[in-house]
Scaffold this motif. Structure first.
Motif, PDB file in Angstrom:
ATOM      1  N   ARG A 190     -75.749 -66.696 -50.240  1.00 24.32           N
ATOM      2  CA  ARG A 190     -77.583 -66.462 -50.593  1.00 24.32           C
ATOM      3  C   ARG A 190     -78.672 -67.296 -49.019  1.00 24.32           C
ATOM      4  N   GLY A 191     -77.623 -68.757 -48.604  1.00 22.89           N
ATOM      5  CA  GLY A 191     -78.663 -69.108 -47.767  1.00 22.89           C
ATOM      6  C   GLY A 191     -78.207 -68.530 -46.565  1.00 22.89           C
ATOM      7  N   ALA A 192     -77.315 -68.074 -46.057  1.00 22.68           N
ATOM      8  CA  ALA A 192     -76.922 -67.159 -45.377  1.00 22.68           C
ATOM      9  C   ALA A 192     -78.111 -65.646 -45.114  1.00 22.68           C
ATOM     10  N   VAL A 193     -78.014 -66.126 -46.675  1.00 22.05           N
ATOM     11  CA  VAL A 193     -78.983 -64.020 -46.607  1.00 22.05           C
ATOM     12  C   VAL A 193     -80.413 -64.381 -46.073  1.00 22.05           C
ATOM     13  N   PHE A 194     -80.933 -65.857 -46.593  1.00 20.31           N
ATOM     14  CA  PHE A 194     -81.806 -65.627 -46.268  1.00 20.31           C
ATOM     15  C   PHE A 194     -82.485 -65.860 -44.152  1.00 20.31           C
ATOM     16  N   ALA A 195     -81.229 -66.434 -44.045  1.00 21.01           N
ATOM     17  CA  ALA A 195     -81.481 -66.880 -42.537  1.00 21.01           C
ATOM     18  C   ALA A 195     -81.154 -65.611 -41.766  1.00 21.01           C
ATOM     19  N   VAL A 238     -82.719 -61.305 -37.967  1.00 23.93           N
ATOM     20  CA  VAL A 238     -82.285 -59.912 -37.076  1.00 23.93           C
ATOM     21  C   VAL A 238     -83.359 -58.967 -38.600  1.00 23.93           C
ATOM     22  N   GLY A 239     -83.608 -59.268 -39.613  1.00 25.10           N
ATOM     23  CA  GLY A 239     -84.326 -58.569 -40.102  1.00 25.10           C
ATOM     24  C   GLY A 239     -83.509 -57.540 -41.242  1.00 25.10           C
ATOM     25  N   TYR A 240     -83.938 -57.255 -42.152  1.00 21.57           N
ATOM     26  CA  TYR A 240     -83.022 -56.495 -43.311  1.00 21.57           C
ATOM     27  C   TYR A 240     -82.750 -55.365 -42.079  1.00 21.57           C
ATOM     28  N   ALA A 241     -83.051 -54.345 -41.967  1.00 19.34           N
ATOM     29  CA  ALA A 241     -82.381 -52.995 -40.790  1.00 19.34           C
ATOM     30  C   ALA A 241     -81.323 -53.420 -39.859  1.00 19.34           C
ATOM     31  N   PRO A 267     -77.763 -54.597 -53.061  1.00 17.43           N
ATOM     32  CA  PRO A 267     -77.867 -55.196 -54.330  1.00 17.43           C
ATOM     33  C   PRO A 267     -77.767 -56.830 -53.973  1.00 17.43           C
ATOM     34  N   LEU A 268     -77.344 -57.038 -52.451  1.00 15.39           N
ATOM     35  CA  LEU A 268     -76.897 -58.787 -52.558  1.00 15.39           C
ATOM     36  C   LEU A 268     -78.745 -59.098 -52.215  1.00 15.39           C
ATOM     37  N   VAL A 269     -79.512 -58.374 -50.938  1.00 14.27           N
ATOM     38  CA  VAL A 269     -80.810 -58.803 -50.888  1.00 14.27           C
ATOM     39  C   VAL A 269     -81.600 -58.502 -51.880  1.00 14.27           C
ATOM     40  N   LEU A 270     -81.542 -58.217 -52.931  1.00 14.70           N
ATOM     41  CA  LEU A 270     -82.320 -57.837 -53.972  1.00 14.70           C
ATOM     42  C   LEU A 270     -81.763 -58.552 -55.261  1.00 14.70           C
ATOM     43  N   ASP A 271     -80.567 -58.898 -55.052  1.00 17.46           N
ATOM     44  CA  ASP A 271     -80.225 -59.506 -56.395  1.00 17.46           C
ATOM     45  C   ASP A 271     -81.203 -61.386 -55.767  1.00 17.46           C
ATOM     46  N   VAL A 272     -80.728 -61.747 -54.330  1.00 19.35           N
ATOM     47  CA  VAL A 272     -81.296 -63.038 -53.754  1.00 19.35           C
ATOM     48  C   VAL A 272     -82.734 -63.109 -53.639  1.00 19.35           C
ATOM     49  N   VAL A 273     -83.547 -62.281 -53.173  1.00 20.71           N
ATOM     50  CA  VAL A 273     -84.459 -62.177 -52.968  1.00 20.71           C
ATOM     51  C   VAL A 273     -85.233 -62.285 -54.406  1.00 20.71           C
ATOM     52  N   GLN A 322     -91.170 -64.852 -41.606  1.00 19.80           N
ATOM     53  CA  GLN A 322     -90.310 -63.747 -40.521  1.00 19.80           C
ATOM     54  C   GLN A 322     -90.195 -63.157 -42.265  1.00 19.80           C
ATOM     55  N   ILE A 323     -89.424 -63.524 -43.139  1.00 21.59           N
ATOM     56  CA  ILE A 323     -88.307 -62.690 -43.931  1.00 21.59           C
ATOM     57  C   ILE A 323     -89.129 -61.655 -44.702  1.00 21.59           C
ATOM     58  N   VAL A 324     -91.187 -62.399 -45.865  1.00 16.73           N
ATOM     59  CA  VAL A 324     -91.817 -61.024 -46.343  1.00 16.73           C
ATOM     60  C   VAL A 324     -92.439 -60.150 -45.633  1.00 16.73           C
ATOM     61  N   PRO A 325     -92.762 -60.379 -44.768  1.00 16.47           N
ATOM     62  CA  PRO A 325     -93.473 -59.069 -44.015  1.00 16.47           C
ATOM     63  C   PRO A 325     -92.052 -57.874 -43.584  1.00 16.47           C
TER      64      PRO A 325
END
Length: 206
Positions: A28-33, A38-41, A68-74, A112-115
């Motif tokens: 989960r921490g790595a997802v945010f980092a 690098v952004g979602y894409a 689903p990983l990003v949706l779950d964590v965010v 960085q993440i929100v936009p």
């Protein structure tokens, strides 16, 4: 020795994967980092696994792909929401929420993440729906509590629009910090809090 009195150790079924909590937390921490870096894409399961210090299989045992990983964590973080203030006045509650929101949006990772996720939401209905549901649910709960407390104190009247309250509480700070990326000082937050309180009262009258 009486076998019936011996303690029994419950074993996991043969072949069952035991999902360790510390590994899940690392992923989960790595997802945010990765989202911030690098952004979602451009984010990949390989990159997440490498940053978390685990194998790709550890990620795939928990989520079938990065969406689903990003949706779950965010969604989990967004649903946790902000603390509901209870300062004893509508102005105090609004001012505290504006301060907390501005601090959250100023965080280097959040900025960085929100936009980036909002840009992806324009292309992905699944991301858009997940963000909308999680954020709206969280913000609605806070706004309802703040409005209800203010009504109980006689600062607002029955029927105050909660949807308008959500827009007034979150919109201006997001616009300033996430869109214009311009700093907002304490004096400006004071004025914004006063304007928000006045607008909430005027919204019901209108």
């Amino acid at each position: 020795m009486d076998r019936t009195s011996a303690p029994r150790t419950r074993r996991a079924p043969a072949g069952a994967a035991v999902l360790r909590d510390d590994v899940t937390a690392a992923i989960r921490g790595a997802v945010f980092a990765e989202l911030a870096a690098v952004g979602y894409a451009r984010m990949s399961i390989e990159g997440i696994a490498r940053r978390a210090g685990v194998g790709k299989a550890a990620v795939y045992r928990r989520w079938r792909s990065k969406l689903p990983l990003v949706l779950d964590v965010v969604s989990a973080v967004a649903s946790a929401g902000l603390p509901t203030p209870d300062t004893g006045s509508l102005y105090g509650d609004v001012r505290m929420l504006l301060e907390i929101t501005s601090r959250a949006l100023r965080h280097p990772m959040a900025s960085q993440i929100v936009p980036d996720l909002l840009a992806e939401a324009a292309r992905s209905p699944e991301i858009a729906d997940a963000l909308r549901e999680a954020l709206r649910e969280s913000q609605d709960g806070i706004a309802r509590a703040v409005v209800a407390s203010a009504i109980g104190r006689g600062e607002l009247t029955e029927g105050t629009d909660v949807a308008i309250a959500v827009d007034l509480l979150a919109g201006p700070v997001y616009w300033r910090l996430a869109v214009f990326r311009s700093p907002i000082g304490r004096a400006e937050l004071d004025r914004l809090a006063a304007a928000t309180v006045a607008a909430l009262g005027a919204a019901h009258d209108a």
